[in-house]
Motif scaffolding. Structure first.
Motif, PDB file in Angstrom:
ATOM      1  N   ASN A  94      13.202  -3.799  11.835  1.00 14.41           N
ATOM      2  CA  ASN A  94      12.546  -2.698  11.144  1.00 14.41           C
ATOM      3  C   ASN A  94      11.928  -3.162   9.830  1.00 14.41           C
ATOM      4  OD1 ASN A  94      13.461  -0.986  13.173  1.00 14.41           O
ATOM      5  ND2 ASN A  94      15.340  -0.478  12.057  1.00 14.41           N
ATOM      6  N   LEU A  95      10.755  -2.638   9.543  1.00 15.74           N
ATOM      7  CA  LEU A  95      10.068  -2.992   8.305  1.00 15.74           C
ATOM      8  C   LEU A  95      10.573  -2.137   7.149  1.00 15.74           C
ATOM      9  CD1 LEU A  95       6.392  -3.416   9.605  1.00 15.74           C
ATOM     10  CD2 LEU A  95       8.151  -5.180   9.279  1.00 15.74           C
TER      11      LEU A  95
ATOM     12  N   ASP B  58       4.151  -0.180   7.101  1.00 17.52           N
ATOM     13  CA  ASP B  58       3.809  -0.016   8.514  1.00 17.52           C
ATOM     14  C   ASP B  58       3.466  -1.334   9.193  1.00 17.52           C
ATOM     15  OD1 ASP B  58       4.106   2.781   8.361  1.00 17.52           O
ATOM     16  OD2 ASP B  58       2.069   2.977   7.554  1.00 17.52           O
ATOM     17  N   ALA B  59       3.208  -2.362   8.409  1.00 21.62           N
ATOM     18  CA  ALA B  59       2.847  -3.658   8.976  1.00 21.62           C
ATOM     19  C   ALA B  59       3.302  -4.757   8.030  1.00 21.62           C
ATOM     20  CB  ALA B  59       1.341  -3.743   9.197  1.00 21.62           C
ATOM     21  N   VAL B  60       3.455  -5.955   8.568  1.00 24.07           N
ATOM     22  CA  VAL B  60       3.856  -7.084   7.724  1.00 24.07           C
ATOM     23  C   VAL B  60       2.730  -7.400   6.744  1.00 24.07           C
ATOM     24  CG1 VAL B  60       5.360  -8.041   9.499  1.00 24.07           C
ATOM     25  CG2 VAL B  60       2.982  -8.795   9.384  1.00 24.07           C
ATOM     26  N   THR B  61       3.082  -7.989   5.620  1.00 20.85           N
ATOM     27  CA  THR B  61       2.114  -8.229   4.542  1.00 20.85           C
ATOM     28  C   THR B  61       1.483  -9.615   4.607  1.00 20.85           C
ATOM     29  OG1 THR B  61       3.831  -9.089   3.072  1.00 20.85           O
ATOM     30  CG2 THR B  61       3.402  -6.710   3.003  1.00 20.85           C
TER      31      THR B  61
ATOM     32  N   PHE C 234       5.384 -13.153   1.162  1.00 21.71           N
ATOM     33  CA  PHE C 234       6.812 -13.428   1.039  1.00 21.71           C
ATOM     34  C   PHE C 234       7.576 -12.308   0.344  1.00 21.71           C
ATOM     35  CE2 PHE C 234       4.773 -17.601   1.468  1.00 21.71           C
ATOM     36  CZ  PHE C 234       5.448 -18.045   2.595  1.00 21.71           C
ATOM     37  N   ASP C 235       7.017 -11.113   0.339  1.00 15.85           N
ATOM     38  CA  ASP C 235       7.783  -9.948  -0.083  1.00 15.85           C
ATOM     39  C   ASP C 235       8.807  -9.619   1.004  1.00 15.85           C
ATOM     40  OD1 ASP C 235       6.443  -9.639  -2.452  1.00 15.85           O
ATOM     41  OD2 ASP C 235       4.929  -8.277  -1.620  1.00 15.85           O
ATOM     42  N   ALA C 236       9.684  -8.675   0.689  1.00 16.95           N
ATOM     43  CA  ALA C 236      10.695  -8.277   1.668  1.00 16.95           C
ATOM     44  C   ALA C 236      10.073  -7.354   2.711  1.00 16.95           C
ATOM     45  CB  ALA C 236      11.863  -7.596   0.978  1.00 16.95           C
TER      46      ALA C 236
ATOM     47  N   GLU D 254      15.903  -8.180   4.946  1.00 18.26           N
ATOM     48  CA  GLU D 254      15.595  -8.956   3.741  1.00 18.26           C
ATOM     49  C   GLU D 254      15.874  -8.138   2.483  1.00 18.26           C
ATOM     50  OE1 GLU D 254      11.916 -11.820   5.047  1.00 18.26           O
ATOM     51  OE2 GLU D 254      11.475  -9.685   4.811  1.00 18.26           O
ATOM     52  N   SER D 255      15.431  -6.890   2.501  1.00 15.46           N
ATOM     53  CA  SER D 255      15.657  -6.013   1.353  1.00 15.46           C
ATOM     54  C   SER D 255      17.147  -5.790   1.121  1.00 15.46           C
ATOM     55  CB  SER D 255      14.947  -4.679   1.573  1.00 15.46           C
ATOM     56  OG  SER D 255      15.172  -3.796   0.489  1.00 15.46           O
TER      57      SER D 255
END
Length: 374
Positions: free
Chosen positions: A235-236, A240-243, A246-248, A253-254
């Motif tokens: 889950n992001l 709505d989409a990957v960036t 290298f953010d979470a 990751e968060s």
């Protein structure tokens, strides 16, 4: 992390297994309930690596519930209306017991000038604390993870001082894999330029990034793959989409970043080094001709060894090794392997089967040993 602590202070120099000594030992602790007239209703609870003496109630530092508040308290599984419960901060810790956060004559932390300690040293300090409270024999010693290691040392070192023992989600020695994970964490801390060769307090810095990474790496070992997938999957996090950066991007990751940053607010980096090292050195059989059975030979009480099926940090096979050795020594031992997907941290979570079994063992042992309320 200033806080008022109940402190036991030894009147004698405290000699350590490594050959060094602590001139003035102090142990921070908390108690709940009352010691009965027979002084036989005391339960010592031993905390894990990042735990503390605030096993129940509100932790005055974090302002959160104690780490085992669901289990310990009035009317709960370990009922403080019946038992006198003791929990101390291990030496090497950062919540008031002797450790690297102790201050020198210049009001700086002694940091890595503090001597290396072992699980046996932690238990010896607890033994002196228990004696100071006028207790000749504990009803039970209970602990999970590193707390379970302490329970095993209690059985081996002070077999006549306890009637019951409950080592939970633990092992009789640290595995190569666990040593490896700890080394990753230590190296993360020591590689942080703010560590300053351990003397960050004197230099007005703190290796927060290194300690955060160490916590993140360790926390992964406390959860199972199934639990991680159920809770986070792919889950992001708030997008709505990957960036493509290298953010979470992902919730996991968060979550790990939060675990790392919140840990920095309550724990000392050098304490993390010392305590993980003590765990790595733990090998119960080594003091008994490398024969684990001999470690349990003199214990005449009851034991209940608990493991969790999805715990890959201290898998059930480690507990089975302990149980076999106890049986070989003639210990009255019960074993419980709980089927769960919650991983190593299951002993800290709401796990009904485990709670019922632990409660049943404590209640039956209280009847056998004639334990009355406080």
């Amino acid at each position: 992390m200033t806080n008022e602590h109940r402190i036991f202070q030894s009147s004698e120099v405290f000699k350590l297994e490594g050959g060094s000594e602590i001139p003035t030992l102090h142990v921070a602790y908390e108690t709940w309930g009352k010691l009965n007239d027979a002084k036989n209703n005391a339960i010592l609870i031993c905390h894990a690596l990042t735990g503390d003496q605030y096993v129940t109630g509100t932790n005055p530092v974090t302002k959160r519930n104690g780490w085992w508040s669901d289990v310990v308290g009035k009317g709960k599984l370990i009922d403080t209306d019946k038992y006198f419960v003791i929990c101390s901060n291990v030496i090497g810790g950062c919540m008031g017991s002797s450790g690297p956060t102790d201050l020198d004559a210049d009001n700086n932390q002694i940091a890595i000038d503090f001597p290396i300690i072992t699980i046996g040293d932690m238990v010896h300090a607890q033994y002196l604390l228990v004696q100071s409270l006028g207790i000749e024999k504990l009803f039970a010693v209970i602990g999970g993870s590193m707390g379970g290691m302490q329970v095993l040392r209690w059985i081996a070192d002070y077999p006549d001082m306890l009637n019951c023992a409950v080592p939970i989600a633990t092992a009789a020695r640290h595995s190569a894999q666990n040593i490896a994970f700890h080394e990753v964490g230590r190296q993360a801390i020591m590689a942080d330029p703010e560590w300053k060769d351990g003397h960050y307090n004197k230099n007005g810095t703190f290796p927060s990034k290194g300690l955060s990474v160490a916590r993140m790496a360790a926390h992964i070992t406390y959860m199972s793959d199934v639990a991680l997938h159920r809770k986070f999957g792919r889950n992001l996090q708030n997008r709505d989409a990957v960036t493509f950066g290298f953010d979470a991007d992902f919730q996991i990751e968060s979550y790990l970043r939060h675990q790392g940053t919140s840990f920095v607010d309550r724990f000392d980096a050098n304490s993390y080094l010392y305590i993980t090292r003590a765990m790595d050195y733990f090998d119960l059989a080594s003091g008994f001709d490398n024969n684990l059975i001999k470690a349990f030979d003199k214990f005449k009480g009851r034991a209940c060894v608990v493991s969790f099926s999805s715990d890959w940090h201290y898998p059930p096979s480690e507990s089975r090794t302990i149980v076999r050795a106890m049986m070989g020594a003639g210990v009255k031992v019960s074993a419980l392997e709980v089927e769960t997907d919650k991983g190593h941290d299951a002993f800290l979570l709401d796990e009904p089967i485990f709670h019922r079994a632990l409660g049943g063992f404590i209640d039956s042992s209280a009847r056998i040993f004639g334990i009355e309320g406080n």
